[in-house]
Motif scaffolding. Structure first.
Motif, PDB file in Angstrom:
ATOM      1  N   ALA A 133       0.836  -1.208   0.000  1.00 38.28           N
ATOM      2  CA  ALA A 133       0.000   0.000   0.000  1.00 38.28           C
ATOM      3  C   ALA A 133       0.872   1.259   0.000  1.00 38.28           C
ATOM      4  O   ALA A 133       0.580   2.236  -0.703  1.00 38.28           O
ATOM      5  CB  ALA A 133      -0.921   0.001   1.224  1.00 38.28           C
ATOM      6  N   ILE A 173      -9.097 -11.539  -0.182  1.00 38.45           N
ATOM      7  CA  ILE A 173      -8.747 -10.223   0.367  1.00 38.45           C
ATOM      8  C   ILE A 173      -7.742  -9.552  -0.554  1.00 38.45           C
ATOM      9  O   ILE A 173      -6.811 -10.202  -1.033  1.00 38.45           O
ATOM     10  CB  ILE A 173      -8.142 -10.393   1.786  1.00 38.45           C
ATOM     11  CG1 ILE A 173      -9.189 -10.969   2.742  1.00 38.45           C
ATOM     12  CG2 ILE A 173      -7.606  -9.087   2.329  1.00 38.45           C
ATOM     13  CD1 ILE A 173      -8.612 -11.444   4.045  1.00 38.45           C
ATOM     14  N   LYS A 174      -7.947  -8.269  -0.813  1.00 42.30           N
ATOM     15  CA  LYS A 174      -6.980  -7.531  -1.644  1.00 42.30           C
ATOM     16  C   LYS A 174      -5.685  -7.344  -0.879  1.00 42.30           C
ATOM     17  O   LYS A 174      -5.678  -7.245   0.352  1.00 42.30           O
ATOM     18  CB  LYS A 174      -7.547  -6.154  -1.996  1.00 42.30           C
ATOM     19  CG  LYS A 174      -8.696  -6.197  -2.971  1.00 42.30           C
ATOM     20  CD  LYS A 174      -8.883  -4.789  -3.551  1.00 42.30           C
ATOM     21  CE  LYS A 174     -10.237  -4.633  -4.180  1.00 42.30           C
ATOM     22  NZ  LYS A 174     -11.135  -3.752  -3.438  1.00 42.30           N
ATOM     23  N   GLU A 194      -5.496  -4.789   1.722  1.00 41.13           N
ATOM     24  CA  GLU A 194      -6.303  -5.007   2.935  1.00 41.13           C
ATOM     25  C   GLU A 194      -5.738  -6.140   3.781  1.00 41.13           C
ATOM     26  O   GLU A 194      -6.473  -6.825   4.500  1.00 41.13           O
ATOM     27  CB  GLU A 194      -7.753  -5.328   2.529  1.00 41.13           C
ATOM     28  CG  GLU A 194      -8.454  -4.125   1.933  1.00 41.13           C
ATOM     29  CD  GLU A 194      -9.760  -4.489   1.251  1.00 41.13           C
ATOM     30  OE1 GLU A 194     -10.037  -5.696   1.077  1.00 41.13           O
ATOM     31  OE2 GLU A 194     -10.484  -3.555   0.882  1.00 41.13           O
ATOM     32  N   SER A 195      -4.413  -6.322   3.711  1.00 39.81           N
ATOM     33  CA  SER A 195      -3.793  -7.474   4.370  1.00 39.81           C
ATOM     34  C   SER A 195      -4.047  -7.573   5.886  1.00 39.81           C
ATOM     35  O   SER A 195      -4.002  -8.688   6.413  1.00 39.81           O
ATOM     36  CB  SER A 195      -2.298  -7.532   4.066  1.00 39.81           C
ATOM     37  OG  SER A 195      -1.659  -6.362   4.496  1.00 39.81           O
ATOM     38  N   LEU A 208      -6.727  -7.715   7.376  1.00 41.06           N
ATOM     39  CA  LEU A 208      -7.834  -8.663   7.536  1.00 41.06           C
ATOM     40  C   LEU A 208      -7.324 -10.099   7.502  1.00 41.06           C
ATOM     41  O   LEU A 208      -7.828 -10.971   8.211  1.00 41.06           O
ATOM     42  CB  LEU A 208      -8.874  -8.463   6.423  1.00 41.06           C
ATOM     43  CG  LEU A 208      -9.645  -7.145   6.439  1.00 41.06           C
ATOM     44  CD1 LEU A 208     -10.480  -7.007   5.175  1.00 41.06           C
ATOM     45  CD2 LEU A 208     -10.532  -7.070   7.683  1.00 41.06           C
ATOM     46  N   GLU A 231      -6.896  -2.586  16.158  1.00 42.18           N
ATOM     47  CA  GLU A 231      -8.067  -1.758  15.818  1.00 42.18           C
ATOM     48  C   GLU A 231      -8.323  -0.711  16.897  1.00 42.18           C
ATOM     49  O   GLU A 231      -8.699   0.421  16.601  1.00 42.18           O
ATOM     50  CB  GLU A 231      -9.324  -2.642  15.719  1.00 42.18           C
ATOM     51  CG  GLU A 231      -9.605  -3.191  14.352  1.00 42.18           C
ATOM     52  CD  GLU A 231     -10.987  -3.827  14.310  1.00 42.18           C
ATOM     53  OE1 GLU A 231     -11.319  -4.605  15.237  1.00 42.18           O
ATOM     54  OE2 GLU A 231     -11.729  -3.534  13.350  1.00 42.18           O
ATOM     55  N   ILE A 282      -0.175  -0.137   9.050  1.00 38.56           N
ATOM     56  CA  ILE A 282      -0.769  -1.474   8.964  1.00 38.56           C
ATOM     57  C   ILE A 282       0.279  -2.526   9.345  1.00 38.56           C
ATOM     58  O   ILE A 282       1.475  -2.227   9.381  1.00 38.56           O
ATOM     59  CB  ILE A 282      -1.400  -1.765   7.582  1.00 38.56           C
ATOM     60  CG1 ILE A 282      -0.363  -1.728   6.473  1.00 38.56           C
ATOM     61  CG2 ILE A 282      -2.530  -0.791   7.308  1.00 38.56           C
ATOM     62  CD1 ILE A 282      -0.897  -2.253   5.144  1.00 38.56           C
TER      63      ILE A 282
END
Ligand code: HEC
Ligand code: HEC
Ligand code: HEC
Ligand code: HEC
Length: 212
Positions: free
Chosen positions: A57, A133-134, A137-138, A140, A154, A176
């Protein structure tokens, strides 16, 4: 001599004495100050706020080279690569991926590529429940196995929140998982500690240390 005269003389003598002391103090005559220590500047590596690595990202944001993520430049669509193992059932990472050193958990517990990558579509990740999952969005994916750590993250208790306290000045920035952990080898490498503070009396400090 009357009392008034005597007081006057004493005061005059005191005034002269204090004036002389004052002169000596200001001129520094007769006092030997230790030479000031040369305190070197802190190495800038200890001031850097950069994370341990750059995630996919982040590379997109920086418009950096993304060829490592272009799986189908080498792989064939619809033909998932077959995993190869040695006699001890350790995964063999092919030469083309030699920059990947697997070591996820102790005893290589999570080294199987398809625990995370989707074999049907290499450009996607796959959670334990089969959800696709993209890559961006790792978290997740990580959260599908590391539930408690994901919840801490979170809530802002794991990882790092940067940016602005005052939201009217700017947004907060949440790193992230893969900004800090290499997904293939997530243990954080050990760091060199920053040097301690400079002591006012280094010699005395050495004497204290020697007495141990
Ligand atoms: C624990 C989950 C996990 C496992 C196991 C895993 N990967 Fe990955 N891999 C990821 C994630 C997440 C990314 C994206 C990282 C990012 O955003 O920077 C990635 C990125 C990559 C990339 C792209 C860039 C790079 O890092 O080189 C390649 C190629 C890759 N993986 C191949 C593999 C192979 C081959 C294996 C097995 C030997 C494997 N992965 C095992 C999660 C995993
Ligand atoms: C520079 C070319 C190249 C790129 C780019 C590339 N691969 Fe590979 N990959 C290979 C080759 C060659 C092999 C070994 C032959 C095979 O199994 O097809 C391989 C093998 C694999 C394997 C099997 C690993 C094992 O241990 O046997 C996985 C999984 C894999 N690649 C995933 C990916 C994913 C996911 C990406 C994109 C994020 C990616 N590859 C990008 C060339 C590449
Ligand atoms: C398929 C399940 C699975 C997924 C997905 C997964 N992990 Fe793990 N992870 C494990 C297991 C199993 C261990 C080893 C626990 C042990 O040995 O006690 C582990 C250990 C770790 C550790 C501890 C360090 C170490 O190597 O012992 C970190 C940090 C970690 N994972 C981060 C991540 C991150 C970041 C992601 C997402 C990119 C991720 N994990 C995805 C299963 C997973
Ligand atoms: C800002 C950096 C950073 C981010 C973001 C981050 N971690 Fe960590 N993580 C660390 C550090 C530092 C440790 C402690 C390292 C050690 O003891 O080896 C750690 C430890 C861990 C561990 C080891 C077990 C534990 O809880 O002590 C796991 C698992 C883990 N992180 C998973 C994750 C997951 C999943 C995410 C995303 C949801 C994440 N981390 C995001 C820096 C980060």
């Amino acid at each position: 001599m009357n009392n008034g005269n005597r007081t006057g003389t004493v005061l005059l003598v005191l005034a002269v004495a204090f004036f002389a002391l004052g002169l000596k103090f200001v001129s520094g005559f007769g006092t030997r100050l230790p030479a000031p220590q040369n305190i070197s500047l802190v190495d800038t590596q200890f001031l850097s706020t950069a994370t341990f690595r750059k995630s996919y990202a982040e590379l997109i944001r920086e418009k950096a080279d993304l060829s490592d993520f272009d799986c189908y430049a080498c792989h064939e669509k619809g033909k998932p690569p077959t995993l190869k193992f040695d006699a001890q059932h350790n995964l063999i990472v092919p030469k083309e991926h030699e920059d990947i050193v697997m070591g996820h958990g102790t005893h290589n517990r999570n080294n199987n590529c398809f625990n995370c990558h989707d074999e049907q579509n290499l450009e996607l990740l796959q959670a334990r429940d089969g959800r696709q999952i993209k890559l961006v969005e790792s978290p997740l994916l990580c959260g599908s196995c590391h539930g408690p750590t994901y919840r801490d993250w979170e809530a802002g208790a794991h990882g790092r929140t940067g940016g602005y306290w005052n939201r009217s000045l700017g947004p907060i920035k949440r790193q992230i998982c893969v900004d800090c952990h290499n997904p293939h080898r997530p243990k954080i490498p050990s760091l060199t500690p920053a040097p301690g503070p400079h002591l006012l009396h280094p010699v005395a400090a050495v004497a204290v240390e020697d007495s141990h």
